[in-house]
Design a protein around this motif. Structure first.
Motif, short mmCIF file in Angstrom:
data_model
loop_
_atom_site.label_atom_id
_atom_site.label_comp_id
_atom_site.label_asym_id
_atom_site.label_seq_id
_atom_site.Cartn_x
_atom_site.Cartn_y
_atom_site.Cartn_z
N GLY A 194 50.35 40.24 86.63
CA GLY A 194 51.45 40.89 87.32
C GLY A 194 51.41 40.62 88.82
O GLY A 194 52.44 40.36 89.45
N PHE A 195 50.22 40.64 89.38
CA PHE A 195 50.08 40.41 90.81
C PHE A 195 50.34 38.95 91.16
O PHE A 195 50.93 38.64 92.20
CB PHE A 195 48.70 40.84 91.29
N ILE A 196 49.91 38.03 90.27
CA ILE A 196 50.21 36.61 90.51
C ILE A 196 51.72 36.39 90.53
O ILE A 196 52.24 35.65 91.39
CB ILE A 196 49.54 35.73 89.44
N GLU A 197 52.44 37.05 89.63
CA GLU A 197 53.90 36.90 89.62
C GLU A 197 54.52 37.50 90.88
O GLU A 197 55.52 37.00 91.39
CB GLU A 197 54.49 37.53 88.36
N HIS A 198 53.91 38.56 91.39
CA HIS A 198 54.37 39.15 92.65
C HIS A 198 54.19 38.14 93.79
O HIS A 198 55.10 37.96 94.62
CB HIS A 198 53.59 40.42 92.93
N TYR A 241 42.97 26.52 97.39
CA TYR A 241 42.48 27.03 96.12
C TYR A 241 43.50 26.77 95.01
O TYR A 241 44.69 27.08 95.17
CB TYR A 241 42.24 28.54 96.21
N ALA A 242 43.03 26.21 93.92
CA ALA A 242 43.87 26.03 92.73
C ALA A 242 43.63 27.22 91.82
O ALA A 242 42.55 27.36 91.23
CB ALA A 242 43.51 24.73 92.03
N LEU A 243 44.61 28.11 91.71
CA LEU A 243 44.46 29.34 90.94
C LEU A 243 44.85 29.04 89.48
O LEU A 243 46.02 28.99 89.12
CB LEU A 243 45.35 30.43 91.52
N VAL A 244 43.84 28.83 88.65
CA VAL A 244 44.05 28.36 87.28
C VAL A 244 44.91 29.30 86.44
O VAL A 244 45.86 28.86 85.78
CB VAL A 244 42.70 28.07 86.60
N PRO A 245 44.66 30.63 86.43
CA PRO A 245 45.51 31.50 85.61
C PRO A 245 46.98 31.44 86.00
O PRO A 245 47.86 31.53 85.14
CB PRO A 245 44.92 32.89 85.85
N PHE A 271 44.22 42.06 91.82
CA PHE A 271 43.96 41.10 90.75
C PHE A 271 43.19 41.76 89.61
O PHE A 271 43.42 41.45 88.43
CB PHE A 271 43.14 39.92 91.28
N LYS A 272 42.27 42.65 89.93
CA LYS A 272 41.48 43.31 88.90
C LYS A 272 42.31 44.27 88.07
O LYS A 272 42.12 44.43 86.87
CB LYS A 272 40.30 44.05 89.54
N GLN A 273 43.28 44.93 88.73
CA GLN A 273 44.10 45.92 88.03
C GLN A 273 45.17 45.28 87.15
O GLN A 273 45.45 45.75 86.05
CB GLN A 273 44.75 46.86 89.05
N LYS A 323 57.48 27.78 78.76
CA LYS A 323 58.45 28.72 78.20
C LYS A 323 57.72 29.98 77.73
O LYS A 323 56.70 29.90 77.05
CB LYS A 323 59.19 28.08 77.02
N ASP A 324 58.25 31.14 78.09
CA ASP A 324 57.63 32.43 77.74
C ASP A 324 56.13 32.42 78.04
O ASP A 324 55.30 32.61 77.15
CB ASP A 324 57.85 32.75 76.26
N PRO A 325 55.76 32.19 79.28
CA PRO A 325 54.34 31.98 79.61
C PRO A 325 53.44 33.18 79.35
O PRO A 325 52.24 33.01 79.15
CB PRO A 325 54.37 31.64 81.11
N GLN A 326 54.02 34.39 79.34
CA GLN A 326 53.20 35.58 79.12
C GLN A 326 52.93 35.84 77.64
O GLN A 326 52.15 36.73 77.30
CB GLN A 326 53.86 36.82 79.76
N ASN A 327 53.58 35.07 76.77
CA ASN A 327 53.40 35.24 75.33
C ASN A 327 52.29 34.32 74.83
O ASN A 327 52.19 33.17 75.26
CB ASN A 327 54.68 34.93 74.57
#
Length: 404
Positions: free
Chosen positions: A21-25, A307-311, A15-17, A321-325
């Protein structure tokens, strides 16, 4: 339902690195993950929203040792965030009456004046440390109009709130617990004295509205007013103080969006909402099952933790739509869970959003240049979640230049 969710600690190095990306994994493996001690992590909007409804789950503070300070435990138990069921519903309705639009909008003029005073202290051209020079003093000064007291009085109150707001950490670790308890006692004593005065001479401020809020003859008790006022003040100060620099940093790292806002400062509130979606302060919000239940094939016993992971919820590709933007003009309001949701949505969210939008509006209107001087300095152990410093170079627009 995937039958092999990943097991991961919420403080894992992955998560720190690369948090997102890890959440999507994790999301690609299953709609949930497990913690090493058997907790369940949800990161999709549908599931996080269900947890926040607090019908089958309730908010939960982990690892509290109330024997360290029964006084602090009582304060936490009396906060709206920790209440559940009938007691929460009753107090929440009374708070909504007090937090009417007239009161919040009536504070706008005071907040705008505070923001102008802070930007006036910036140089025409030069360096500012945004956290110390703006984000910290803005919400602390708002305590004045919130309680209708002179600013000189709120300086002490703000200092107590900074320390006293660490109740959870103190009860979990015991570190600094004497100072935290002393700060809370000072806050509560101050508010009880103010309550005695306002019962006889109510004003137009939020505190007076809390005293007078009534439904069918039911009003808040003295304890409820004192603890709730302390909770609102702490949430308003700490959330704005910490979240505003994160939103500004997102704008600085996306110069096209900053220019959009500069061209149309009226987009400031949308920039706040998108900033809180894109760069949220909260991380994983724990809840406990209130009884045996089944959700999407997952069985929970009473006391099991979810746990509700807010990010993760804020950037759920099935809902955004396009959540990473980062896009301050995306269609519709940017739904985010940074102020919670459902039963436990933050009661001070409207005020905090207004504070931050006023700040952004003033900054882009006043300064033709705002840029990073160096990489931001994160709070130790909270990389990506809280800034310790944000050093900027600013240049005031020609029409706003002040004599130096």
């Amino acid at each position: 339902m995937p039958d092999s969710p990943m097991t991961v600690a919420l403080d894992a190095e992955e998560f720190k690195q690369d948090r997102y990306g890890f959440i999507e994994h994790l999301r690609a493996q299953s709609f949930y993950a497990r913690t090493p001690d058997g907790g369940t992590i949800f990161y999709n909007q549908e599931d996080v929203a269900e947890i926040f409804k607090c019908r089958d789950f309730r908010f939960y503070f982990e690892g509290i040792d109330e024997t360290k300070s029964p006084y602090l435990k009582k304060a936490i138990d009396h906060e709206l965030l920790n209440m559940h069921g009938v007691s929460h519903d009753r107090l929440s309705r009374l708070v909504k009456i007090a937090l009417r639009d007239r009161i919040v909008d009536g504070m706008r003029q005071s907040i705008e004046a505070i923001s102008r005073d802070l930007t006036a202290a910036f140089p025409n051209t030069g360096e500012v440390e945004f956290c110390a020079d703006f984000a910290d003093p803005l919400p602390s000064r708002v305590l004045g109009p919130m309680f209708d007291v002179p600013y000189v009085e709120t300086e002490g109150l703000n200092d107590w709130i900074k320390v006293g707001g660490r109740k959870l950490d103190a009860l979990q670790t015991g570190v600094g617990i004497e100072k935290v308890e002393e700060a809370n006692r000072r806050i509560h004593t101050y508010l009880r004295d103010l309550l005695s005065e306002r019962r006889e001479n109510p004003g137009e401020d939020l505190f007076s509205e809390l005293i007078q809020a009534e439904i069918d003859g039911d009003r808040m008790s003295e304890d409820e007013i004192v603890y709730l006022s302390a909770e609102l003040a702490s949430a308003g100060v700490d959330t704005t103080r910490t979240q505003l620099p994160l939103i500004l940093l997102a704008l600085l790292q996306h110069p096209d969006e900053l220019e959009k806002l500069r061209a149309e400062p009226g987009l400031a509130l949308r920039a706040v909402d998108e900033g809180m979606r894109f760069a949220p302060l909260p991380w994983a919000i724990p809840h406990q099952a209130t009884g045996e239940l089944e959700y999407k094939g997952l069985k929970f016993r009473k006391g099991d933790v979810a746990y509700a992971l807010v990010p993760g919820a804020n950037r759920d590709p099935s809902a955004v739509k396009d959540p990473q933007n980062f896009n301050i003009t995306r269609e519709g309001r940017s739904r985010n869970f940074s102020f919670g949701a459902g039963m436990h949505a933050c009661p001070g969210a409207q005020l905090a959003r207004m504070e931050m939008s006023v700040a952004l509006h003033d900054l882009v209107s006043e300064f033709s240049t705002i840029r990073l001087l160096e990489r931001p300095d994160w709070e130790p152990g909270h990389e990506g979640r809280g800034l310790r410093t944000l050093k900027l170079h600013v240049e005031r627009g020609a029409e706003h230049r002040r004599p130096q």
